[in-house]
Design a protein around this motif. Structure first.
Motif, PDB file in Angstrom:
ATOM      1  N   ALA A 265       0.830  -1.201   0.000  1.00 18.74           N
ATOM      2  CA  ALA A 265       0.000   0.000   0.000  1.00 18.74           C
ATOM      3  C   ALA A 265       0.869   1.258   0.000  1.00 18.74           C
ATOM      4  O   ALA A 265       0.635   2.197  -0.779  1.00 18.74           O
ATOM      5  CB  ALA A 265      -0.935  -0.011   1.212  1.00 18.74           C
TER       6      ALA A 265
ATOM      7  N   LEU B 212      -1.706   7.707   3.732  1.00 16.48           N
ATOM      8  CA  LEU B 212      -2.406   6.518   4.227  1.00 16.48           C
ATOM      9  C   LEU B 212      -3.079   6.819   5.564  1.00 16.48           C
ATOM     10  O   LEU B 212      -4.178   6.328   5.840  1.00 16.48           O
ATOM     11  CB  LEU B 212      -1.434   5.346   4.378  1.00 16.48           C
TER      12      LEU B 212
ATOM     13  N   ALA C  48       0.158  -0.209   5.807  1.00 16.31           N
ATOM     14  CA  ALA C  48       1.192   0.293   4.894  1.00 16.31           C
ATOM     15  C   ALA C  48       1.989  -0.832   4.240  1.00 16.31           C
ATOM     16  O   ALA C  48       2.372  -0.730   3.074  1.00 16.31           O
ATOM     17  CB  ALA C  48       2.141   1.237   5.640  1.00 16.31           C
TER      18      ALA C  48
ATOM     19  N   VAL D 291      -6.669   3.207  -0.588  1.00 16.83           N
ATOM     20  CA  VAL D 291      -5.272   3.371  -1.022  1.00 16.83           C
ATOM     21  C   VAL D 291      -5.234   4.127  -2.350  1.00 16.83           C
ATOM     22  O   VAL D 291      -4.389   5.017  -2.558  1.00 16.83           O
ATOM     23  CB  VAL D 291      -4.562   2.010  -1.155  1.00 16.83           C
TER      24      VAL D 291
END
Length: 238
Positions: free
Chosen positions: A104, A118, A127, A142
């Motif tokens: 991500a 994020l 993440a 995302v």
């Protein structure tokens, strides 16, 4: 922020957009509704020159998109220049379009962003996760973080919840509500009429490639002037 003037677009003999003229003020949320095949997604794609208009003009923040004027003629910009224009226009697709081999955070960093984006969409703890490890709603969040990475002038959303299971729709709409409250200029194609009523400054009803009706939600949704708008809403407002 966005000015569309007399935009026409055809694919072969099929006219998809007919003489579309539309203004989107900076800091506003415009929601485009209409039946499938009405030209909604094509209209968004014309705003950042993913589709070339056949006639008419598209301007973003006063800048002609996709072309330069020399005298009385227009010349298409180089691909490099077009990509530079697109970098200032965020685009969130219905199918996420994340890189499957990147986490991500790597997906967001690929567009120039970082962990703070994020955090903004509530996914800092994901993440290090890959798209296959995320739910559809998380993947779309995302994608929104990635669209924010270049600090765009505006963000275009093309049915961002249509590929999601119903229970995941709310988490994506919540992020979009936050963006709207922060004054982000947004154009949203969606079937989520409740969201449109709550968040939109202007609702545009598109049918057959034409702008049939536009105005504030209270007017378009509660007191539509055109029979075609009334017929459409009678089927979706249940």
């Amino acid at each position: 922020m966005i000015e569309l003037s007399g935009v026409h677009k055809s694919f072969g003999t099929l006219e998809v957009l007919h003489d579309v003229t539309l203004s989107v003020p900076a800091g506003s949320v415009t929601v485009i509704i209409g039946p499938s095949g009405s030209g909604k997604s094509t209209l968004l794609r014309c705003v950042n020159h993913l589709e070339k208009v056949d006639r008419g003009r598209v301007r973003v923040d006063g800048e002609l998109i996709g072309y330069r004027r020399a005298g009385n003629k227009l010349y298409e910009l180089s691909e490099r220049h077009i990509l530079k224009q697109r970098a200032r226009i965020g685009f969130v697709f219905q199918t996420f379009n994340l890189f499957p081999h990147m986490t991500a955070l790597q997906n967001v960093r690929e567009a120039g962003g970082g962990i703070e984006l994020l955090e903004k969409v509530g996914l800092a703890e994901k993440a290090a996760s890959y798209p296959r490890q995320l739910s559809g709603g998380q993947q779309q969040r995302v994608a929104i973080a990635r669209a924010l990475a270049r600090d765009p002038k505006l963000i275009l959303f093309d049915e961002p919840t249509s590929a999601l299971d119903p229970e995941l729709v709310g988490e994506v709409l919540d992020v979009m509500r936050d963006l709207a409250r922060a004054g982000t200029t947004m154009v949203v194609v969606t079937h989520e009429i409740g969201f449109a009523r709550e968040v939109a400054d202007t609702i545009v009803f598109l049918d057959g490639g034409r702008v049939v009706e536009q105005g504030p939600p209270s007017a378009v949704l509660d007191r539509p002037q055109h029979e075609r708008t009334r017929a459409f809403l009678s089927k979706v407002l249940v």
